[in-house]
Design an enzyme around this catalytic site. Structure first.
Site, short mmCIF file in Angstrom:
data_model
loop_
_atom_site.label_atom_id
_atom_site.label_comp_id
_atom_site.label_asym_id
_atom_site.label_seq_id
_atom_site.Cartn_x
_atom_site.Cartn_y
_atom_site.Cartn_z
N HIS A 107 0.84 -0.95 0.17
CA HIS A 107 0.29 -0.57 -0.47
C HIS A 107 0.45 1.20 0.11
O HIS A 107 1.64 1.55 0.58
CB HIS A 107 -1.37 0.28 1.48
CG HIS A 107 -1.90 1.37 1.08
ND1 HIS A 107 -3.47 0.98 0.64
CD2 HIS A 107 -1.85 2.50 1.45
CE1 HIS A 107 -3.58 2.38 0.59
NE2 HIS A 107 -3.12 3.88 1.05
N CYS A 108 1.24 2.55 -1.06
CA CYS A 108 1.68 3.02 -0.83
C CYS A 108 1.18 4.20 -1.03
O CYS A 108 -0.39 5.24 -1.18
CB CYS A 108 1.63 3.18 -2.78
SG CYS A 108 3.09 4.94 -3.44
#
Length: 378
Positions: A107-108
């Site tokens: 998850h960026c």
């Protein structure tokens, strides 16, 4: 270690500010003073490709499982209680996006979105265009600084003060962005293109190697082989299993195979799509993200050796569960094979290094939770 922001919106605000400040500021204060119009247009084109790729990386869903997905018999059956469905191979439930993500990489925080199967090409192109644009700007700034330095004895009114100030501020900032994004881009290429793995799968490979070095993996792999391939439990294979556990010490790569790794070109085609679409802003990967081709090593053949049966186990081969630790008091027995000799030594347990998969962390201090995975759904 992945960045965690107190206010998630900063993950979009900071890159947006940097792209605007460095890109448009450099154009207005520096490039417009001496660069030809065609070169200025080329620079703006690269800048526009950054914006487009960034937008697609943010807004494109990373991919969710097909409705009523049923796992094939050759993978682990992992049921997500939150989505109330089975997770396809290589998928994980993201605690932030609140969905199961196909081939979840991480998850960026800088896109406020997961990087997964469907938007991985957009994310990689975003990094690529940043590197291209900042590299071009770095060369232009370096030449301009050198030119001004050569003319340093001229009166000050020959150069705009605004250009000198912006060169002083933007040059180190642009160099910093170029360096950090290049490192991230190379890490993505190394993981996904060179080795065919997501960041989570690379983390899992490190975890398995740690289990192997501590002597806790082999027994688990053998148990899984008997459970998944009961017909392979022949007299010879039982004898080989006993030797692996007591006498013979196999290498890590003789027992663990990453089934989704092919050659470099095939990996690139799988994750980025056809070669003529690699730089196309809307290029997508090959396949549907629910099922993936596997290399020849992972193919099960009943008449093969025990090692081949172990290598054909689904990923991860330990099933994602940590085997029981061989504890002797407060210490742990570790077995290693160095120069053909088996070494056994007692080690004090390291906090977190002998924990379950959900709590284990690698040498970078990264745990499964740091990649955005909802560990309760694993």
């Amino acid at each position: 270690m992945p960045v965690k922001l107190r206010w998630p919106w900063l993950g979009i605000a900071i890159p947006t500010f940097l792209i605007s400040f460095i890109g448009y500021g450099a154009h207005y204060f520096i490039l417009s003073n001496f660069l030809s119009v065609p070169k200025q247009i080329t620079f703006e084109f690269c800048l526009s490709m950054i914006w487009l790729s960034y937008y697609l990386a943010i807004c494109t869903n990373p991919g969710r499982p097909l409705p009523n997905y049923k796992p094939p018999p050759d993978i682990w059956r992992n049921f997500c209680k939150k989505c109330q469905s089975y997770k396809p191979e290589r998928s994980h439930h993201c605690k932030t996006c609140n969905q199961c993500v196909l081939m979840m990489d991480h998850h960026c925080p800088w896109t406020m979105n997961c990087v997964g199967f469907a938007n991985y090409p957009h994310f990689l192109r975003f990094l690529f265009w940043i590197i291209v644009t900042t590299s071009v700007l770095f060369c232009i700034q370096a030449k301009r600084i050198y030119f001004i330095w050569q003319q340093r004895h001229l009166p000050g009114y020959f150069f705009k003060k605004s250009e000198l100030i912006f060169l002083t501020i933007s040059s180190p900032l642009n160099s910093f962005v170029l360096l950090t994004i290049t490192i991230l881009f190379l890490r993505c290429l190394f993981n996904q293109i060179l080795n065919g793995r997501s960041q989570i799968e690379s983390w899992d490979m490190d975890r398995l190697e740690s289990l192997f070095n501590s002597g806790r993996l082999t027994q688990k792999l053998i148990d899984n082989t008997w459970r998944i391939y009961p017909e392979s439990r022949s007299f010879q294979n039982k004898k080989d299993a006993e030797e692996h556990l007591t006498k013979k010490r196999p290498r890590f790569d003789e027992l663990v195979n990453f089934p989704y790794d092919f050659d470099l070109y095939t990996n690139a085609l799988l994750y980025l799509g056809p070669i003529h679409l690699w730089l196309w802003p809307y290029g997508v990967p090959t396949g549907d993200g629910n099922n993936f081709p596997k290399n020849g090593i992972s193919k099960y053949e009943a008449n093969s050796s025990l090692e081949d049966h172990i290598l054909s186990l689904p990923w991860p081969p330990d099933g994602g569960k940590t085997n029981t630790v061989f504890n002797h008091g407060s210490s742990t027995i570790e077995m290693r094979n160095e120069s053909g000799e088996q070494l056994i030594r007692t080690r004090l347990p390291q906090n977190g290094r002998h924990a379950s998969r959900e709590k284990w962390y690698n040498d970078w201090g990264e745990s499964l939770d740091d990649f955005g995975v909802d560990v309760d759904m694993e």
